[in-house]
Design a protein around this motif. Sequence first.
Motif, PDB file in Angstrom:
ATOM      1  N   UNK A   1      -2.403  -9.988  -3.087  1.00  0.00           N
ATOM      2  CA  UNK A   1      -1.223  -9.441  -2.396  1.00  0.00           C
ATOM      3  C   UNK A   1      -0.168 -10.520  -2.174  1.00  0.00           C
ATOM      4  N   UNK A   2      -0.601 -11.695  -1.759  1.00  0.00           N
ATOM      5  CA  UNK A   2       0.354 -12.788  -1.496  1.00  0.00           C
ATOM      6  C   UNK A   2       1.099 -13.147  -2.776  1.00  0.00           C
ATOM      7  N   UNK A   3       0.357 -13.281  -3.874  1.00  0.00           N
ATOM      8  CA  UNK A   3       0.988 -13.654  -5.145  1.00  0.00           C
ATOM      9  C   UNK A   3       1.958 -12.564  -5.598  1.00  0.00           C
ATOM     10  N   UNK A   4       1.509 -11.314  -5.602  1.00  0.00           N
ATOM     11  CA  UNK A   4       2.353 -10.216  -6.114  1.00  0.00           C
ATOM     12  C   UNK A   4       3.578  -9.995  -5.228  1.00  0.00           C
ATOM     13  N   UNK A   5       3.358  -9.981  -3.908  1.00  0.00           N
ATOM     14  CA  UNK A   5       4.501  -9.734  -3.014  1.00  0.00           C
ATOM     15  C   UNK A   5       5.494 -10.903  -3.037  1.00  0.00           C
ATOM     16  N   UNK A   6       4.970 -12.125  -3.157  1.00  0.00           N
ATOM     17  CA  UNK A   6       5.880 -13.279  -3.254  1.00  0.00           C
ATOM     18  C   UNK A   6       6.714 -13.179  -4.525  1.00  0.00           C
ATOM     19  N   UNK A   7       6.052 -12.810  -5.620  1.00  0.00           N
ATOM     20  CA  UNK A   7       6.770 -12.685  -6.893  1.00  0.00           C
ATOM     21  C   UNK A   7       7.836 -11.587  -6.803  1.00  0.00           C
ATOM     22  N   UNK A   8       7.491 -10.459  -6.166  1.00  0.00           N
ATOM     23  CA  UNK A   8       8.461  -9.362  -6.036  1.00  0.00           C
ATOM     24  C   UNK A   8       9.636  -9.794  -5.164  1.00  0.00           C
ATOM     25  N   UNK A   9       9.335 -10.533  -4.089  1.00  0.00           N
ATOM     26  CA  UNK A   9      10.415 -11.000  -3.207  1.00  0.00           C
ATOM     27  C   UNK A   9      11.368 -11.932  -3.967  1.00  0.00           C
TER      28      UNK A   9
ATOM     29  N   UNK B   1      -2.521  -0.408  -4.229  1.00  0.00           N
ATOM     30  CA  UNK B   1      -1.218  -0.036  -4.806  1.00  0.00           C
ATOM     31  C   UNK B   1      -0.738   1.287  -4.206  1.00  0.00           C
ATOM     32  N   UNK B   2      -1.667   2.249  -4.069  1.00  0.00           N
ATOM     33  CA  UNK B   2      -1.289   3.527  -3.461  1.00  0.00           C
ATOM     34  C   UNK B   2      -0.818   3.327  -2.023  1.00  0.00           C
ATOM     35  N   UNK B   3      -1.523   2.470  -1.288  1.00  0.00           N
ATOM     36  CA  UNK B   3      -1.156   2.241   0.112  1.00  0.00           C
ATOM     37  C   UNK B   3       0.225   1.616   0.221  1.00  0.00           C
ATOM     38  N   UNK B   4       0.506   0.628  -0.630  1.00  0.00           N
ATOM     39  CA  UNK B   4       1.819  -0.034  -0.584  1.00  0.00           C
ATOM     40  C   UNK B   4       2.925   0.969  -0.932  1.00  0.00           C
ATOM     41  N   UNK B   5       2.689   1.778  -1.973  1.00  0.00           N
ATOM     42  CA  UNK B   5       3.688   2.776  -2.359  1.00  0.00           C
ATOM     43  C   UNK B   5       3.870   3.831  -1.280  1.00  0.00           C
ATOM     44  N   UNK B   6       2.759   4.243  -0.672  1.00  0.00           N
ATOM     45  CA  UNK B   6       2.843   5.236   0.396  1.00  0.00           C
ATOM     46  C   UNK B   6       3.622   4.716   1.579  1.00  0.00           C
TER      47      UNK B   6
END
Lengths: 230, 219
Positions: A26-34, A211-216
């Motif tokens: 989560x840290x890696x993916x969310x940091x990359x998205x930010x 992924x579902x939780x984040x999208x929800x």
Amino acid sequence: MPENLSALDLVLTGDPALFAIVRLALVVSLSAVLLAALIGVPLGAAIALSSFRGRDAAIVFLNAMMGLPPVVIGLIVYLALSRSGPLGEWGLLFTPQAMVIAQTILVTPIIAALARQTIEDLWLEYRDELTAMDVRPLRRITTLVWDARFSLITALLAGFGRAAAEVGAVIIVGGNIDGFTRTMTTAIALETSKGNLPLAIGLGLVLIAIVLAVNGLAWALRRAAERLAG
Amino acid sequence: MIRFDEVTIAAGAVTLLDRLSLTLAAGAPTVLIGPNGAGKSTVLRAAMGLLPPTSGRILREGEPRRAIVFQRPTMLRRTAEANVRYAMADADRTAELLALVGLEHAATRPARRLSGGEQQRLALARALARDPTILFLDEPTASLDPASTKAMEDVIRAVGRQGIKVVMSTHDLGEARRLAGEVVLLHRGRVVEAAAAPRFFDAPATEEARKFIAGELLV
């Protein structure tokens, strides 16, 4: 992780190794998205509002970059960060930071391309009003980005989906080191290669649930904000 | 004052304004009338500076502060008060302007959720936030019901009383009679007749004006 346990057992027993993997993913993916959002949204907005020679080619190129092969990006980042590479002295290879860099490169074109389309559509709607109000270019961009914020959430989610599901780049630049750079996807790849399919499937289901939780959550936030701002 | 001097505006092969000359001077509201395609909206957009002349000149004396309300205004995706505040030239007069257009009760509602009539009045408040000396209104009541039309016309009169020059287009002769100080009849991109409202309606000087007032088609 104990190999004789299913993913459900790991979740139910609060296995620290599993939660470390989930947290790192989560840290890696969310940091990359930010980071990708900070680069991609202004870039998309600038292309949407500007006219220059080669603009159409730039848009085609940006759209094409959405399909960048992760292993190729992983290889390029690997070469750049390797000891003999131009950024080798940073010492980032096989670290979470290297994974963030690779995923940022993968996600930025997705966010930029979707932001460009979203903001260009809104600009067509707003052009007369903002021109009549004599709104300056920089304020036009901030206005369009702010007013397109609910639609841009979809672009961010698309980027997050790409980052969360990605394995090729992070396994090359991260090295899948247990307890340090192992993420959900690289763990799934490892367990599959070891023949531990129940655990791999279980980890896959956990990843899908995340992924579902984040999208929800993003959807709920978007609906709530839309009700307030229109 | 804004003066059109032999202004032609063309879009491809179509001539929108054809060597049009017109003076928009301070004073009572000027109402542009004419059939569809006569050039009413084009005059307003050109006066606003949104359309450059293909030939001729548009002269603006004293750099008037201009604002426009489009026929179908676009509301920013914000609350009503945020829409007005966005356009504010200097001091925050949001509450005062929302009260002027009768929307103080809707200040915190999303602008895009307002009715058509309310959105038109909000667009007017937003235009007034620019503190204009001349205000262009493009068919401001075209799609409104009678109650909303009356509310809008009341606001337009109030705006005129504040000394703001109003230039508006309409296809509604009744509205022109109610609001106009001066009437300009346009046809095929040209001024057919421009006169003070009582003279235009009581003693039109041209055959086209007589026909238009009588409800006959100008083709």
